[in-house]
Design a protein around this motif. Structure first.
Motif, mmCIF file in Angstrom:
data_model
loop_
_atom_site.group_PDB
_atom_site.id
_atom_site.type_symbol
_atom_site.label_atom_id
_atom_site.label_comp_id
_atom_site.label_asym_id
_atom_site.label_seq_id
_atom_site.Cartn_x
_atom_site.Cartn_y
_atom_site.Cartn_z
ATOM 1 N N ALA A 178 5.724 1.753 -14.594
ATOM 2 C CA ALA A 178 4.343 2.005 -15.127
ATOM 3 C C ALA A 178 3.337 1.024 -14.290
ATOM 4 O O ALA A 178 2.029 1.302 -14.493
ATOM 5 N N THR A 179 3.718 -0.083 -13.502
ATOM 6 C CA THR A 179 2.686 -0.929 -12.985
ATOM 7 C C THR A 179 2.055 -0.332 -11.939
ATOM 8 O O THR A 179 0.651 -0.713 -11.642
ATOM 9 N N VAL A 180 2.520 0.914 -11.588
ATOM 10 C CA VAL A 180 1.657 1.733 -10.272
ATOM 11 C C VAL A 180 0.700 2.093 -10.914
ATOM 12 O O VAL A 180 -0.561 2.477 -10.367
ATOM 13 N N ARG A 181 0.629 2.577 -12.316
ATOM 14 C CA ARG A 181 -0.440 2.917 -12.879
ATOM 15 C C ARG A 181 -1.484 2.105 -13.433
ATOM 16 O O ARG A 181 -2.747 1.940 -13.618
ATOM 17 N N ASP A 182 -0.941 0.832 -14.111
ATOM 18 C CA ASP A 182 -1.530 -0.180 -14.838
ATOM 19 C C ASP A 182 -2.032 -1.289 -13.813
ATOM 20 O O ASP A 182 -3.063 -1.738 -14.263
ATOM 21 N N GLU A 183 -1.324 -1.472 -12.991
ATOM 22 C CA GLU A 183 -1.730 -2.515 -12.052
ATOM 23 C C GLU A 183 -1.990 -2.685 -10.711
ATOM 24 O O GLU A 183 -2.200 -3.423 -9.883
ATOM 25 N N GLY A 184 -1.977 -1.164 -10.184
ATOM 26 C CA GLY A 184 -2.394 -0.868 -8.846
ATOM 27 C C GLY A 184 -3.978 -0.448 -8.839
ATOM 28 O O GLY A 184 -4.476 -0.049 -9.912
ATOM 29 N N ALA A 185 -4.589 -0.685 -7.449
ATOM 30 C CA ALA A 185 -6.018 -0.257 -7.492
ATOM 31 C C ALA A 185 -6.046 0.980 -6.618
ATOM 32 O O ALA A 185 -5.325 1.001 -5.326
ATOM 33 N N ARG A 186 -6.810 1.910 -6.652
ATOM 34 C CA ARG A 186 -7.184 3.193 -5.873
ATOM 35 C C ARG A 186 -8.370 3.017 -5.419
ATOM 36 O O ARG A 186 -9.224 2.450 -6.155
ATOM 37 N N TRP A 187 -8.660 3.244 -4.264
ATOM 38 C CA TRP A 187 -9.950 3.262 -3.558
ATOM 39 C C TRP A 187 -10.916 4.398 -3.686
ATOM 40 O O TRP A 187 -10.046 5.758 -3.709
ATOM 41 N N THR A 188 -12.140 4.318 -3.847
ATOM 42 C CA THR A 188 -13.022 5.343 -3.823
ATOM 43 C C THR A 188 -13.141 5.894 -2.314
ATOM 44 O O THR A 188 -13.894 7.082 -2.275
ATOM 45 N N GLY A 189 -13.284 5.082 -1.356
ATOM 46 C CA GLY A 189 -13.639 5.214 -0.042
ATOM 47 C C GLY A 189 -12.893 4.496 0.844
ATOM 48 O O GLY A 189 -12.199 3.301 0.687
ATOM 49 N N ALA A 249 -8.091 14.872 -3.113
ATOM 50 C CA ALA A 249 -7.602 14.022 -1.809
ATOM 51 C C ALA A 249 -7.673 12.400 -2.313
ATOM 52 O O ALA A 249 -8.543 11.756 -2.038
ATOM 53 N N PRO A 250 -6.343 12.324 -2.980
ATOM 54 C CA PRO A 250 -6.083 10.911 -3.471
ATOM 55 C C PRO A 250 -5.932 9.830 -2.554
ATOM 56 O O PRO A 250 -5.595 10.153 -1.294
ATOM 57 N N SER A 251 -6.326 8.665 -2.895
ATOM 58 C CA SER A 251 -6.448 7.543 -1.917
ATOM 59 C C SER A 251 -4.985 6.932 -2.076
ATOM 60 O O SER A 251 -4.125 7.140 -2.885
ATOM 61 N N PRO A 252 -4.749 5.912 -1.092
ATOM 62 C CA PRO A 252 -3.411 5.268 -1.086
ATOM 63 C C PRO A 252 -3.699 4.390 -2.446
ATOM 64 O O PRO A 252 -4.689 4.120 -3.180
ATOM 65 N N LEU A 253 -2.376 3.675 -2.998
ATOM 66 C CA LEU A 253 -2.468 2.852 -3.936
ATOM 67 C C LEU A 253 -2.228 1.353 -3.468
ATOM 68 O O LEU A 253 -1.153 1.036 -2.797
ATOM 69 N N HIS A 254 -2.907 0.495 -4.093
ATOM 70 C CA HIS A 254 -2.914 -0.905 -3.442
ATOM 71 C C HIS A 254 -2.175 -1.787 -4.838
ATOM 72 O O HIS A 254 -2.945 -1.741 -5.822
ATOM 73 N N VAL A 300 0.837 -1.120 -0.092
ATOM 74 C CA VAL A 300 -0.125 -0.024 0.060
ATOM 75 C C VAL A 300 0.985 1.341 0.145
ATOM 76 O O VAL A 300 1.512 1.347 0.921
ATOM 77 N N LEU A 301 0.951 1.955 -1.129
ATOM 78 C CA LEU A 301 1.569 3.307 -1.272
ATOM 79 C C LEU A 301 0.679 4.482 -1.132
ATOM 80 O O LEU A 301 -0.242 4.434 -1.505
ATOM 81 N N ARG A 302 1.378 5.379 -0.188
ATOM 82 C CA ARG A 302 0.740 6.495 -0.016
ATOM 83 C C ARG A 302 0.692 7.452 -1.300
ATOM 84 O O ARG A 302 1.438 7.279 -2.124
ATOM 85 N N PRO A 303 -0.101 8.411 -1.456
ATOM 86 C CA PRO A 303 -0.018 9.243 -2.485
ATOM 87 C C PRO A 303 1.302 9.891 -2.861
ATOM 88 O O PRO A 303 1.555 9.953 -4.128
ATOM 89 N N ASP A 304 2.012 10.246 -1.915
ATOM 90 C CA ASP A 304 3.634 10.968 -2.244
ATOM 91 C C ASP A 304 4.354 9.891 -2.623
ATOM 92 O O ASP A 304 5.133 10.125 -3.710
#
Length: 533
Positions: free
Chosen positions: A61-72, A91-96, A46-50
């Motif tokens: 590229a995998t953080v963009r193509d293979e990661g999931a952001r949460w809506t809530g 207020a971007p979510s963490p990236l999973h 789980v990566l924080r927005p920064d």
């Protein structure tokens, strides 16, 4: 010039090599493995927005193509929803993301570098010796072909059992088995699509005290159950029973159809290395710290280590560096991680102990504290600031206050480069080893750029930045939180605010830049001719 030797080819070591390459510094990555990672679906990051933005800037590229952001994010206790956080552009979510996908993406970014000579990854190379002198570091590896490697500096990014740390004789004190979790990765439909959930004291048998559900790409979920720190072994049958009871509890008493992909049990430890720098050798990531209780993320902190260390090593490699600059890595990062560990250790008795928990429940603060830890806010999760850094400039009359405290990460405003007119987010200009001088100039969006370089305070600012002791770049923004017109922000290469001035003040700007680079470099931290055998 000698390359930087990076020991360890996990996400932290690979990210450091890419961050150095972005600043023109070559590195040799010593990988004791075969150069690829076995996929483990239950091992996710789980990566924080920064930190997610930092990894993407490195070309992963995998953080963009293979990661999931949460809506809530939902926080529940028993049957009651206590808190709901919504994420969005402001207020971007963490990236999973699966950790093997993150590592693969970093390896692919290395293979796609415009100059492939900047990063050399050497597989099946296990470190077994380090020697240092006034001019560099010599490392010895064993494997199919034993070798000696010569480098300007060495970074130990080789994990919790770090060989570098042991060879340097650095102690690694802390707490063992702070938390223990059972994990399952599965495909299933849950009532909260794309939302993460923290459920405390679920009202069904066998769920335990706490369970977390986080979405993954393609309908996947990772479920974590908090276990007693020293409880019985979790058998496969017991874990399947947990899965079925938990899914039924969330789905009105009926276990939905699910596809179990992977399972595991992991134990969290809290440890902090006594020293992060020994002469020309440095520790980063799990080699320097272990944390993870209450939603804190060790990989986040490892990537923040990289962003902090890379520009300082780059400055040392290109121009030489003072001990003040190189020591500032430990002063800033160890202090920040120690504060994170202290916050978690102080919160654990409150959140896990029965008596303290009941007291804390009355204040309603327990839910906020846990949520902040998981979503990357507050003392358990927010990006660190370095207000007491040894690189902080002395206060001067020209200094002014803005919405960002000194030492904190800057706001990601839109900026324009006057020389070529390109526009971008401020954070997109980071990671190039330059100090950024950002002029706040309302109304510039309607000006013809051809007139900028000769208008107002711009000529003086360009001249002042050209005279700095390190490379700088002038940028313009229409507005910055809390800043008046003609404010000049001096931003470090890692995005932390070094100083803010009420106008263009060349002498004060020069003094601040000199402080940020830690003063004049010393000869012993200059590079030397490469000698790799």
């Amino acid at each position: 010039m000698d390359p930087v030797i990076v020991v360890g080819a996990g996400p932290v070591g690979l990210a450091l090599s890419l961050a150095l390459a972005a600043q023109g510094v070559p590195s040799v990555v010593l990988d004791e493995g075969p150069g690829k990672d076995e996929p483990r679906a239950a091992r996710t990051a789980v990566l924080r927005p920064d930190t997610a933005a930092f990894v993407e800037r490195l070309g992963c590229a995998t953080v963009r193509d293979e990661g999931a952001r949460w809506t809530g994010w939902r926080a529940m206790r028993r049957r009651q929803q206590l808190r709901h956080v919504e994420f969005g552009p402001e207020a971007p979510s963490p990236l999973h993301v699966p950790q093997h996908a993150l590592t693969r993406g970093l390896r692919e970014a290395i293979s796609e570098l415009a100059d492939p000579e900047l990063v050399r990854v050497v597989t099946h190379s296990r470190l077994d010796g380090i020697e240092q002198d006034a001019h560099g570091v010599t490392a010895h590896t064993r494997g199919p072909e034993a070798a000696w490697w010569r480098g300007s500096h060495l970074a130990g990014c080789d994990g919790a059992r770090s060989t570098v740390r042991k060879l340097l004789g650095v102690r690694f004190p802390g707490r063992t088995a702070v938390e223990r979790h059972a994990v399952a990765t599965l495909h299933v439909e849950l009532p909260w699509p794309d939302e993460a959930l923290l459920h405390r004291q679920p009202p069904w048998r066998g769920a335990g005290e706490e369970v977390t559900a986080r979405p993954l790409p393609d309908g996947g979920w990772r479920l974590d159950w908090l276990l007693p720190p020293r409880g019985d072994l979790v058998t496969p049958d017991a874990l399947v029973a947990r899965i079925r009871e938990t899914l039924a509890g969330w789905c009105e008493g009926t276990t939905p159809t699910y596809d179990l992909v992977d399972t595991g049990v992991y134990t969290l430890h809290h440890r902090l290395a006594k020293r992060w720098r020994v002469d020309r050798a440095f520790l980063a990531g799990d080699a320097a710290h272990l944390l993870g209780a209450l939603g804190t993320q060790g990989l986040d902190e490892g990537l923040r280590d990289v962003e902090n260390l890379a520009w300082k090593l780059a400055l040392a490699w290109h121009h030489g560096a003072s001990d003040v600059l190189l020591d500032s890595y430990q002063a800033e990062r160890r202090t920040a991680v120690a504060a994170r560990l202290r916050a978690a250790d102080q919160s654990l008795p409150v959140l896990r102990g029965a008596g303290g928990l009941r007291t804390y429940l009355r204040s309603g603060g327990h839910d906020t504290l846990l949520t902040d830890g998981h979503v990357g806010r507050g003392p358990l999760g927010a990006p660190p600031a370095y207000p007491h850094s040894p690189l902080a400039p002395l206060h001067a009359e020209a200094h002014t206050s803005v919405g960002t405290p000194l030492g904190a990460p800057v706001a990601d405003v839109r900026v324009t480069a006057p020389e070529d007119g390109t526009t971008a987010r401020l954070r997109d200009r980071l990671g190039r080893g330059r100090l950024l001088a950002v002029l706040v100039a309302p109304g510039t969006g309607v000006w013809d750029r051809r007139h900028w370089m000769s208008a107002g305070v711009m000529p003086r600012l360009v001249e002042a930045v050209a005279a700095l002791p390190v490379e700088g770049e002038v940028l313009v923004t229409e507005a910055y939180p809390g800043a008046a017109a003609h404010t000049v922000l001096l931003v470090r290469p890692d995005g932390h605010l070094a100083a803010a001035f009420g106008g263009v003040h060349p002498a004060e700007l020069l003094a601040a830049a000199e402080a940020v680079r830690g003063g004049a470099p010393s000869d012993e931290h200059s590079g030397r001719t490469a000698d790799v055998t």
